[in-house]
Write an enzyme that holds these catalytic residues in place. Structure first.
Site, PDB file in Angstrom:
ATOM      1  N   GLY A  90     -17.889 -11.788  86.116  1.00 15.54           N
ATOM      2  CA  GLY A  90     -16.712 -12.631  85.923  1.00 15.54           C
ATOM      3  C   GLY A  90     -16.506 -12.789  84.427  1.00 15.54           C
ATOM      4  N   GLY A 127     -21.435 -17.052  75.385  1.00 17.27           N
ATOM      5  CA  GLY A 127     -19.990 -16.920  75.499  1.00 17.27           C
ATOM      6  C   GLY A 127     -19.293 -16.612  74.189  1.00 17.27           C
ATOM      7  N   ASP A 256     -15.779  -2.955  86.199  1.00 17.95           N
ATOM      8  CA  ASP A 256     -15.174  -4.186  85.692  1.00 17.95           C
ATOM      9  C   ASP A 256     -14.523  -3.976  84.332  1.00 17.95           C
ATOM     10  OD1 ASP A 256     -18.119  -3.997  85.112  1.00 17.95           O
ATOM     11  OD2 ASP A 256     -17.634  -5.601  83.713  1.00 17.95           O
TER      12      ASP A 256
END
Length: 471
Positions: A90, A127, A256
């Site tokens: 994700g 992140g 992805d």
């Protein structure tokens, strides 16, 4: 906010429903120092009139754009990573920030981020994006666009004032947040996630959404999943052919990292060929050469097979097989067309194009390490033999190795030969983006915050883009 009349916000991604995304907050960075803004790209969506302060507020602090998504959305997806299925993926360091219509063409475009902070899919990672990683992505997107490759465009790069620790870079290293402008960030893995959970209803919703906003010409198709697969395969064939003629190695062709609109994006490890080398890999961890330059068409087809497997839950098997098998012929056609496009030549008869493409690749291969990839296309642009023979590589082209290529070249007409009048073609060497040059561009930034080589390189690439003017 002084947006131009060309700013047309149309956030549609939330129509997919909560199964497809998670609302998130951007990281609260200690600094937001603008390092790069792409006004040419911004102009296509009416954002070029933003002041630097407004730009930083939206693309460093992620204040919502007017009439757009009220909160960023981290997209959910699965994927095969080096052909091993991973259900724990994700948007782990990015999100969809806004959607708007492209000025003139009317396509639905979107702004996505990289390095914007943790999400539910970060898997204990921070992140973040290193500043070097952001610099590399800005350069890759600019070079690919100049060479006629369908690509996302780097819109913004902002340094964010954190110290990051990475095993593949001297640590600590500086941080950044990147914003890219793309047609879509819906990935093959978006379909894989719904297929994994056997959510036929959500697969059908996703097919309908993609057709409505990205392939409206398929609205009346009898078998919509198969029609969509065929259209995606055609876009993937064009993208792959353009990679190959640009001498580009993506490095991480996981499912992805492929989207449904046939645009290249997410440039982590990548390389441009120094010379013809089918075995060149971009990722240091690709020890088996799975995603080497020469295996990229095979890898893209494998990824399309995985997409077809997902769509088999909602589409007819025979029609899906037919759509999947369209990739091979489409790729061969696109490769011939991409070679001619890069050389500034008009299309010809199919048999002549195939023979010419084969001769071209044989000649480049036999040129070996003496013949660099990008200068070959520069030297022979618009088929000007005299110019090529007068180049620094003229002795290679004059030899027997290139005799067959020269003979077949004479059967093709130049397309818009007036392009050769551009001063760019008067120089002895073209713009390239090889590994050592990227490192040389980064070194003064890291050592003394000197961005002059970075901006000079982007200016040089833009000169090449305008000179080639590739379709």
């Amino acid at each position: 906010m002084p947006v131009s009349p060309d700013y047309r916000p149309e956030p549609h991604v939330q129509e997919l429903g909560a199964e497809f995304f998670d609302p998130v907050e951007a990281a609260d960075f200690p600094m937001a120092l603008l390092r790069f803004r792409n006004d040419r790209a911004a102009r296509t969506v009416g954002l070029e009139t933003l002041t630097d302060a407004e730009w930083t507020a939206h693309f460093g602090r992620f204040e919502p754009l007017p009439g757009n998504l009220p909160q960023p959305l981290a997209m959910r997806y699965h994927g095969h990573q080096f052909q091993v299925y991973n259900p724990d993926l994700g948007d782990g360091r990015g999100f969809t920030f806004a959607q708007m219509r492209e000025a003139g063409a009317g396509r639905l475009l979107e702004l996505g981020t990289k390095g914007s902070g943790q999400t539910p899919w970060s898997r204990q990672a921070d992140g973040r994006l290193t500043l070097k990683g952001g610099v590399r992505e800005v350069l890759a997107a600019a070079m690919l666009e100049a060479l006629g490759v369908p690509t996302s465009r780097a819109l913004s790069l902002i340094e964010t004032g954190e110290q990051l620790y990475r095993g593949d870079e001297p640590s600590p290293t500086r941080s950044s947040v990147l914003v890219r402008l793309s047609h879509s960030h819906i990935r093959f893995g978006t379909f894989q996630r719904q297929a994994f959970f056997q959510r036929k209803d959500q697969l059908e919703r996703l097919v309908d959404h993609v057709i409505a906003y990205y392939y409206p010409e398929l609205a009346g198709a009898q078998d919509r999943p198969a029609a969509l697969l065929g259209a995606v395969a055609a876009r993937a064939a064009r993208l792959t052919a353009r990679w190959m003629t640009a001498g580009f190695v993506h490095g991480v062709l996981n499912t992805d990292n492929m989207n449904i609109t046939g645009e290249s994006f997410d440039y982590g490890p990548y390389r441009f060929l120094p010379h013809n080398d089918p075995n060149l890999t971009a990722a240091y961890f690709d020890s088996a050469g799975l995603y080497s330059f020469g295996r990229q068409p095979q890898s893209v087809f494998w990824n399309l097979q995985q997409l077809a497997g997902c769509l088999a839950q909602v589409g007819g098997e025979d029609a899906l097989v037919e759509a999947l098998n369209s990739f091979g012929p489409a790729y061969r056609r696109e490769l011939a067309g991409a070679l001619l496009n890069r050389l500034g030549l008009a299309r010809g008869e199919e048999a002549a194009e195939v023979a010419f493409a084969n001769a071209l690749f044989r000649a480049i291969a036999e040129g070996g390490d003496r013949l660099r990839w990008e200068p070959f296309f520069f030297d022979w642009f618009c088929g000007d033999e005299a110019r090529a023979l007068g180049s620094p590589r003229g002795d290679i082209y004059a030899g027997e190795t290139f005799a067959g290529f020269r003979e077949l070249l004479s059967g093709f007409e130049p397309e818009r030969p007036e392009r050769l009048a551009d001063p760019y073609f008067a120089g002895p060497e073209p713009q390239e983006l090889l590994y050592d040059e990227i490192e040389a561009i980064w070194a003064p930034i890291a050592e003394r915050d000197d961005w002059s080589a970075f901006h000079a390189k982007l200016a040089g690439i833009d000169i090449a883009r305008r000179a080639y003017d590739l379709s």
